[in-house]
Every structure is written in C-alpha cells, then in structure tokens.
Write a protein that holds these residues in place. Structure first.
Motif, PDB file in Angstrom:
ATOM      1  N   MET A 270       7.513   5.519  -1.299  1.00 24.82           N
ATOM      2  CA  MET A 270       8.649   6.272  -1.828  1.00 24.82           C
ATOM      3  C   MET A 270       8.197   7.532  -2.555  1.00 24.82           C
ATOM      4  SD  MET A 270      11.437   3.421  -2.974  1.00 24.82           S
ATOM      5  CE  MET A 270      12.664   4.727  -3.070  1.00 24.82           C
ATOM      6  N   ILE A 271       7.071   7.439  -3.276  1.00 27.49           N
ATOM      7  CA  ILE A 271       6.530   8.631  -3.928  1.00 27.49           C
ATOM      8  C   ILE A 271       6.128   9.665  -2.884  1.00 27.49           C
ATOM      9  CG2 ILE A 271       4.548   9.504  -5.254  1.00 27.49           C
ATOM     10  CD1 ILE A 271       4.691   6.942  -6.920  1.00 27.49           C
ATOM     11  N   GLY A 272       5.515   9.199  -1.794  1.00 27.00           N
ATOM     12  CA  GLY A 272       5.161  10.127  -0.723  1.00 27.00           C
ATOM     13  C   GLY A 272       6.377  10.813  -0.145  1.00 27.00           C
ATOM     14  N   ASP A 273       7.465  10.066   0.012  1.00 30.56           N
ATOM     15  CA  ASP A 273       8.685  10.624   0.575  1.00 30.56           C
ATOM     16  C   ASP A 273       9.379  11.585  -0.384  1.00 30.56           C
ATOM     17  OD1 ASP A 273      10.764  10.758   2.620  1.00 30.56           O
ATOM     18  OD2 ASP A 273      11.998   9.606   1.224  1.00 30.56           O
ATOM     19  N   HIS A 274       9.379  11.266  -1.688  1.00 31.92           N
ATOM     20  CA  HIS A 274      10.116  12.056  -2.671  1.00 31.92           C
ATOM     21  C   HIS A 274       9.276  13.158  -3.318  1.00 31.92           C
ATOM     22  CE1 HIS A 274      13.861   9.617  -2.968  1.00 31.92           C
ATOM     23  NE2 HIS A 274      13.062   8.644  -2.567  1.00 31.92           N
ATOM     24  N   PHE A 275       7.966  12.907  -3.501  1.00 29.86           N
ATOM     25  CA  PHE A 275       7.131  13.850  -4.249  1.00 29.86           C
ATOM     26  C   PHE A 275       6.070  14.526  -3.382  1.00 29.86           C
ATOM     27  CE2 PHE A 275       8.799  11.033  -7.459  1.00 29.86           C
ATOM     28  CZ  PHE A 275       8.962  11.813  -8.588  1.00 29.86           C
ATOM     29  N   GLY A 276       5.733  13.934  -2.251  1.00 26.42           N
ATOM     30  CA  GLY A 276       4.659  14.460  -1.405  1.00 26.42           C
ATOM     31  C   GLY A 276       3.567  13.426  -1.232  1.00 26.42           C
ATOM     32  N   TRP A 277       2.946  13.400  -0.049  1.00 30.59           N
ATOM     33  CA  TRP A 277       1.969  12.361   0.250  1.00 30.59           C
ATOM     34  C   TRP A 277       0.655  12.574  -0.486  1.00 30.59           C
ATOM     35  CZ3 TRP A 277       3.816   8.144   2.151  1.00 30.59           C
ATOM     36  CH2 TRP A 277       5.012   8.193   2.892  1.00 30.59           C
ATOM     37  N   ASP A 278       0.365  13.793  -0.892  1.00 30.84           N
ATOM     38  CA  ASP A 278      -0.840  14.000  -1.702  1.00 30.84           C
ATOM     39  C   ASP A 278      -0.687  13.349  -3.076  1.00 30.84           C
ATOM     40  OD1 ASP A 278       1.197  15.834  -2.269  1.00 30.84           O
ATOM     41  OD2 ASP A 278      -0.204  17.336  -3.023  1.00 30.84           O
ATOM     42  N   ILE A 279       0.514  13.439  -3.647  1.00 28.15           N
ATOM     43  CA  ILE A 279       0.774  12.809  -4.944  1.00 28.15           C
ATOM     44  C   ILE A 279       0.743  11.288  -4.798  1.00 28.15           C
ATOM     45  CG2 ILE A 279       2.488  12.513  -6.782  1.00 28.15           C
ATOM     46  CD1 ILE A 279       3.334  15.395  -6.304  1.00 28.15           C
ATOM     47  N   ALA A 280       1.269  10.774  -3.690  1.00 28.79           N
ATOM     48  CA  ALA A 280       1.239   9.328  -3.448  1.00 28.79           C
ATOM     49  C   ALA A 280      -0.201   8.823  -3.372  1.00 28.79           C
ATOM     50  CB  ALA A 280       1.981   8.994  -2.153  1.00 28.79           C
ATOM     51  N   LEU A 281      -1.077   9.593  -2.726  1.00 26.20           N
ATOM     52  CA  LEU A 281      -2.487   9.212  -2.629  1.00 26.20           C
ATOM     53  C   LEU A 281      -3.135   9.180  -4.007  1.00 26.20           C
ATOM     54  CD1 LEU A 281      -4.922   8.520  -0.863  1.00 26.20           C
ATOM     55  CD2 LEU A 281      -5.350  10.976  -0.621  1.00 26.20           C
ATOM     56  N   TRP A 282      -2.847  10.205  -4.816  1.00 26.81           N
ATOM     57  CA  TRP A 282      -3.394  10.235  -6.165  1.00 26.81           C
ATOM     58  C   TRP A 282      -2.845   9.100  -7.023  1.00 26.81           C
ATOM     59  CZ3 TRP A 282      -7.675  12.350  -7.341  1.00 26.81           C
ATOM     60  CH2 TRP A 282      -8.100  13.519  -6.704  1.00 26.81           C
ATOM     61  N   TYR A 283      -1.579   8.751  -6.788  1.00 25.54           N
ATOM     62  CA  TYR A 283      -0.980   7.606  -7.503  1.00 25.54           C
ATOM     63  C   TYR A 283      -1.735   6.322  -7.187  1.00 25.54           C
ATOM     64  CZ  TYR A 283       2.122   3.531  -7.637  1.00 25.54           C
ATOM     65  OH  TYR A 283       2.631   2.270  -7.799  1.00 25.54           O
ATOM     66  N   LEU A 284      -1.999   6.055  -5.905  1.00 29.01           N
ATOM     67  CA  LEU A 284      -2.730   4.849  -5.511  1.00 29.01           C
ATOM     68  C   LEU A 284      -4.143   4.843  -6.092  1.00 29.01           C
ATOM     69  CD1 LEU A 284      -1.689   4.478  -1.758  1.00 29.01           C
ATOM     70  CD2 LEU A 284      -1.038   2.988  -3.658  1.00 29.01           C
ATOM     71  N   LEU A 285      -4.808   5.992  -6.002  1.00 32.58           N
ATOM     72  CA  LEU A 285      -6.181   6.085  -6.505  1.00 32.58           C
ATOM     73  C   LEU A 285      -6.215   5.903  -8.020  1.00 32.58           C
ATOM     74  CD1 LEU A 285      -9.148   6.639  -5.897  1.00 32.58           C
ATOM     75  CD2 LEU A 285      -8.679   9.090  -6.171  1.00 32.58           C
ATOM     76  N   ALA A 286      -5.288   6.573  -8.721  1.00 32.51           N
ATOM     77  CA  ALA A 286      -5.260   6.486 -10.187  1.00 32.51           C
ATOM     78  C   ALA A 286      -4.963   5.063 -10.642  1.00 32.51           C
ATOM     79  CB  ALA A 286      -4.211   7.458 -10.734  1.00 32.51           C
ATOM     80  N   GLY A 287      -3.983   4.402 -10.026  1.00 35.71           N
ATOM     81  CA  GLY A 287      -3.652   3.036 -10.408  1.00 35.71           C
ATOM     82  C   GLY A 287      -4.794   2.075 -10.141  1.00 35.71           C
ATOM     83  N   SER A 288      -5.492   2.252  -9.019  1.00 36.16           N
ATOM     84  CA  SER A 288      -6.618   1.381  -8.684  1.00 36.16           C
ATOM     85  C   SER A 288      -7.767   1.565  -9.668  1.00 36.16           C
ATOM     86  CB  SER A 288      -7.098   1.666  -7.260  1.00 36.16           C
ATOM     87  OG  SER A 288      -6.075   1.440  -6.312  1.00 36.16           O
ATOM     88  N   VAL A 289      -8.098   2.815  -9.958  1.00 39.66           N
ATOM     89  CA  VAL A 289      -9.197   3.094 -10.894  1.00 39.66           C
ATOM     90  C   VAL A 289      -8.855   2.576 -12.284  1.00 39.66           C
ATOM     91  CG1 VAL A 289     -10.479   4.922 -12.061  1.00 39.66           C
ATOM     92  CG2 VAL A 289     -10.077   5.055  -9.594  1.00 39.66           C
ATOM     93  N   LEU A 290      -7.612   2.772 -12.713  1.00 42.32           N
ATOM     94  CA  LEU A 290      -7.203   2.286 -14.029  1.00 42.32           C
ATOM     95  C   LEU A 290      -7.340   0.762 -14.108  1.00 42.32           C
ATOM     96  CD1 LEU A 290      -5.912   2.719 -16.815  1.00 42.32           C
ATOM     97  CD2 LEU A 290      -3.669   2.529 -15.723  1.00 42.32           C
ATOM     98  N   SER A 291      -6.905   0.055 -13.071  1.00 48.32           N
ATOM     99  CA  SER A 291      -7.001  -1.408 -13.058  1.00 48.32           C
ATOM    100  C   SER A 291      -8.454  -1.856 -13.165  1.00 48.32           C
ATOM    101  CB  SER A 291      -6.370  -1.968 -11.778  1.00 48.32           C
ATOM    102  OG  SER A 291      -5.022  -1.576 -11.653  1.00 48.32           O
ATOM    103  N   ILE A 292      -9.332  -1.208 -12.416  1.00 47.98           N
ATOM    104  CA  ILE A 292     -10.753  -1.583 -12.423  1.00 47.98           C
ATOM    105  C   ILE A 292     -11.391  -1.278 -13.780  1.00 47.98           C
ATOM    106  CG2 ILE A 292     -13.014  -0.999 -11.459  1.00 47.98           C
ATOM    107  CD1 ILE A 292     -11.584  -0.646  -8.752  1.00 47.98           C
ATOM    108  N   LEU A 293     -11.076  -0.126 -14.351  1.00 48.60           N
ATOM    109  CA  LEU A 293     -11.664   0.240 -15.638  1.00 48.60           C
ATOM    110  C   LEU A 293     -11.233  -0.708 -16.750  1.00 48.60           C
ATOM    111  CD1 LEU A 293     -11.444   4.157 -15.622  1.00 48.60           C
ATOM    112  CD2 LEU A 293     -13.485   2.719 -15.399  1.00 48.60           C
ATOM    113  N   ILE A 294      -9.965  -1.071 -16.765  1.00 44.60           N
ATOM    114  CA  ILE A 294      -9.496  -2.003 -17.792  1.00 44.60           C
ATOM    115  C   ILE A 294     -10.127  -3.378 -17.583  1.00 44.60           C
ATOM    116  CG2 ILE A 294      -7.477  -3.196 -18.718  1.00 44.60           C
ATOM    117  CD1 ILE A 294      -5.842  -0.715 -18.186  1.00 44.60           C
ATOM    118  N   GLY A 295     -10.209  -3.819 -16.322  1.00 52.14           N
ATOM    119  CA  GLY A 295     -10.872  -5.093 -16.045  1.00 52.14           C
ATOM    120  C   GLY A 295     -12.318  -5.077 -16.480  1.00 52.14           C
TER     121      GLY A 295
END
Length: 346
Positions: free
Chosen positions: A152-177
């Motif tokens: 939905m982010i890719g559709d509403h905001f752009g697929w580059d932002i969607a990619l950064w969203y996935l990457l940012a969320g994944s990195v944040l999860s790993i760093l907190i873990g």
C-alpha cells in the motif's frame, strides 16, 4: 504382538483425529469474518457506522486471536514434545546470533499478523526456549515489517519509499533484538509461559509416545489459554473502542512541518491506536497531502502498526512490567529515529 497392533490402531485413530481437528480449525478460521459479516447483513446494520464496526471488530478479532492462541500453542507444543529442541538451539547458536535475528525478521515478514495476532506465536517461541532476543525481534518485525503495508505504501507513496520502509523496519527489528541480547531479560518473563506440561514431559528423560505428546500439548494449550483469555478480551475490547479512529485534525495541527518535535508527537500519538497497515496507509497519505513531512508520516504509520494499547494489555500477562516498558520504549525510540532519518534524507 496384540499390544503392538492395538498401539498402531490407536496411533492411526489419533492421527485421523488430529487431521480432522486441523480441518475444523481451518474451516473456523475461514468462516470467522464471513459469519460476522453475514450476521451484520442479516440484521440490516451498517458496518460503516462506528458502533457496529466496533462490535463487529470485537467479535471477529477475539475469535481470530483465540483460534491462533489455541492452534499455534498446540502446534508448538507438539513440536517441542516431538523434536530435540536442544539440538535445534545448538544449531542456531553455532550459526551466531544474527542468523537467528534475521530468521525472526523473515518469519515476521511472511506472517500477516497485526500487533496483537503475533502474540500467540511469540508465546510459543518463548515456551520453546528460543532466545528471548530472537522472539522479541519477531514480535517487532511481524506487525512492523508488513507486506500489506509495504504494497500500500508503494501504491500511495512510491515503490522506492516502500523499499526503504521494509529495509528500515527490518534493520530496526534486528538492532533492537541485538541490543536485548546484551542483557539477561529472561527473569522478566512470567512463569506461566516457561513452566508448561510439555517441558515437564521432556524433563522425564524418555521418548514420549504420540498419545503423551498430544495430551501434553493439549493440556499446555489449555493452561496458557486459561491464563491469558481475559487479557485477550480486555485488549481486543480496547482495540474495538478505538479501532479505525485517527484524529487527522490533531496530527495536522500538532505534527505539522513547522513543529521540530513533530516526529515525536506523531510517534507517541500513534501508540494508543489499533490500526493495521491497510487502515493506516490511506490516513498517512492524507496527512502527507496536507503538508506533513514524510518522516513524520512514516513515524506515525509505523507506530500505529507496531505498537498499541491492546497489545500491551495482552503482553502484560506474559511479560513483567520492566520488560514490557523496555520493549515499548525501545521500539518507540527506534521509530522516532527512523522518522528523523526519513525527514533528513527523504
């Protein structure tokens, strides 16, 4: 010879019973939303009205989480009773912490759970003895790194932002873990999760039969269900009361581009809400169109998806207050940091 044949017949009947139970569970899962939708239509009610939508959400989400709780706890219990988890843990430890954290993120991405629906699987992981840092990583990634939200982010905001969203969320999860792995946190997990019937069965030092494994998994599922069902009702009840409610005017006023603390305001204000990715992205786009900066919008959406009051209520039954506060605080601060980074480089 006769005893062997009786045991074989008993195991066959038990396997057929398990297969039938699995079919019934799947049918209940598929029918859940349809039943409540059909009841609303039968009564001639308007699902778009706030009161009807809240009641519909309460019954649908309660049944969904109860099904997940019973089904996943039974499956995890069977696996714990059937497999040598010590060898599995040794295998993971030999591969290093980051392998476990990455696997937790991958599992979080492929499980389409909201912040509350991921709790039953989290309980199963903790009960199985999987390192707490890994299970908490899954608990962050499962709702936050949402494939539905990404599309939905890719559709509403752009697929580059969607990619950064996935990457940012994944990195944040790993760093907190990884940060959690630096501390001894297991004593802040409630005993109800760690002292189950399956653990007692494995401690007896013999290879359990199929009947023993099934009985232990059933009893453990029942024990945990009895301990958390009320908390589920309380959490879902709170979620139903605030489901879908997002005060857009508040965000436009207090988290606008002129406020240097807009990211903090958006993150904190998003915490009480109980909105999934499909529900929050259109709101985020509306706020973005009103001039709110991208990082502030992303912080609001990620906070709303990853954390919620209903989630905190349910988690309280399995996590003691210090760990619950640490979990929420770490995720909230991490989301704020991502929001500022999105504003800086977006």
């Amino acid at each position: 010879m006769t005893q062997t044949l009786q045991k074989t017949d008993g195991d066959t009947r038990l396997r057929l019973l398990l297969a039938g139970g699995a079919v019934v569970w799947v049918l209940l899962w598929l029918a859940n939303e349809r039943v409540w939708d059909g009841l609303v239509a039968l009564l001639g009610l308007d699902l778009e009205s706030r009161a009807v939508g809240a009641v519909h959400f309460f019954f649908y989400d309660t049944v969904k989480i109860f099904l997940l709780l019973l089904g996943l706890m039974f499956v995890v219990g069977m696996l714990r009773a059937s497999l040598d988890l010590e060898r599995a843990r040794t295998f993971l430890e030999g591969r290093g912490l980051f392998v476990g954290l990455i696997l937790a993120v991958v599992l979080g991405v492929v499980t389409p759970f909201c912040s509350c629906s991921s709790i039953p699987l989290f309980i199963g992981f903790v009960a199985a003895g999987i390192p707490l840092s890994v299970t908490l990583t899954f608990l962050i990634a499962s709702p936050l790194v949402s494939e539905i939200a990404a599309i939905m982010i890719g559709d509403h905001f752009g697929w580059d932002i969607a990619l950064w969203y996935l990457l940012a969320g994944s990195v944040l999860s790993i760093l907190i873990g990884w940060a959690f792995s630096r501390f001894q946190l297991d004593h802040w997990v409630e005993d109800v999760v760690k002292s189950g019937r399956v653990s007692q069965l494995r401690a007896e030092g013999h290879k359990p039969t199929l009947r023993e494994r099934v009985d232990a998994a059933v009893e453990e599922s029942k024990d945990i269900f009895k301990d958390v069902w009320l908390w589920v009702l309380l959490g879902v009840g709170l979620g139903a009361a605030i489901h879908g409610w997002v005060p857009e005017d508040f965000f436009a006023r207090f988290a606008g581009p002129e406020n240097p603390f807009a990211v903090i305001v958006a993150t904190v204000a998003g915490l009480p809400l109980y909105v999934n990715g499909a529900g929050v992205v259109p709101v985020g786009e509306a706020l973005w169109s009103k001039g709110m900066s991208l990082g502030t919008v992303m912080a609001f959406m990620m906070s709303s998806i990853a954390l919620s009051i209903p989630q905190a209520v349910m988690l309280r039954r399995v996590l003691k207050p210090p760990l619950l506060a640490l979990f929420f605080g770490a995720v909230a601060v991490g989301i704020m940091a991502l929001g500022f980074l999105f504003n800086l480089f977006g």
